[in-house]
Design an enzyme around this catalytic site. Structure first.
Site, short mmCIF file in Angstrom:
data_model
loop_
_atom_site.label_atom_id
_atom_site.label_comp_id
_atom_site.label_asym_id
_atom_site.label_seq_id
_atom_site.Cartn_x
_atom_site.Cartn_y
_atom_site.Cartn_z
N TYR A 131 -5.92 -2.40 1.97
CA TYR A 131 -4.76 -1.61 1.57
C TYR A 131 -5.23 -0.26 1.01
CZ TYR A 131 -0.90 -0.02 -1.36
OH TYR A 131 0.06 0.74 -1.96
N GLU A 150 7.81 -2.14 -3.93
CA GLU A 150 7.55 -1.68 -5.30
C GLU A 150 8.61 -2.20 -6.27
OE1 GLU A 150 4.91 -0.30 -6.47
OE2 GLU A 150 3.97 0.67 -4.77
N TRP A 199 0.45 -5.88 -8.14
CA TRP A 199 0.61 -5.42 -6.77
C TRP A 199 -0.04 -6.38 -5.78
CZ3 TRP A 199 3.86 -3.07 -4.02
CH2 TRP A 199 3.53 -2.53 -2.78
#
Length: 185
Positions: free
Chosen positions: A19, A41, A49
């Site tokens: 990522y 988000e 995350w």
């Protein structure tokens, strides 16, 4: 790629590293991708995350490939189905926010021609290139994320506090917060 230096927050987890290397901090102008990051988000609020990244494909399947036009029309039955899906974060307020955010997203497109036009105008249509030497210098919020958050809330978005918006700005490349020694700047 072990000789490459990365931001320390991602080191040691292959999903995080991928990522970081291929998405984080790269400018995104495509509305579909911008909505995907916004949805993810908002579900991340209060969580890590990496938790969201590990469930990303489940979110993609559950939320019709992040098709905001479809999501904007979700009814009670679909919402209840999502709340039973163990592959995603089953928080009723966040699921409801996904629907109302999709509706607000479409209204912004109608007003500005695209969500990208609206979003990127906050940074004069170019990324903010921060030059931090250490992860400890990277803020959780900025005056710009405060401004975007306030405007989005005014337009009906939910779960878009300044911290969520700053993380979104990082993810979509509105800000480049790769530390200076990172080879992926």
């Amino acid at each position: 790629m072990t000789d490459k230096k990365r931001c320390k927050w991602c080191v040691g987890d292959s999903l995080y590293e991928d990522y970081h290397d291929n998405e984080w901090g790269k400018p995104v102008y495509d509305d579909h991708k911008l909505f995907e990051f916004l949805l993810l988000e908002t579900f991340q609020a209060g969580l890590s995350w990496i938790t969201i990244l590990r469930k990303r494909e489940n979110f993609r399947k559950a939320f019709d490939n992040f098709d905001y036009k479809t999501i904007a029309g979700y009814d009670h039955s679909k919402i209840e189905e999502l709340l039973q899906d163990t592959g995603i974060i089953r928080n009723r307020l966040k699921v409801l926010a996904a629907v109302s955010n999709a509706q607000a997203f479409i209204k912004i497109q109608e007003e500005f021609g695209s969500f990208s036009n609206y979003y990127w105008a906050f940074s004069n249509n170019k990324p903010v290139d921060n030059k931090f030497e250490a992860l400890s210098q990277v803020p959780a919020t900025t005056p710009l994320s405060d401004t975007i958050s306030k405007d989005m809330k005014k337009r009906g978005f939910k779960f878009v506090g300044s911290t969520v918006i700053y993380a979104n700005m990082q993810a979509t490349g509105m800000v480049n917060d790769h530390i200076m020694e990172c080879n992926f700047r």
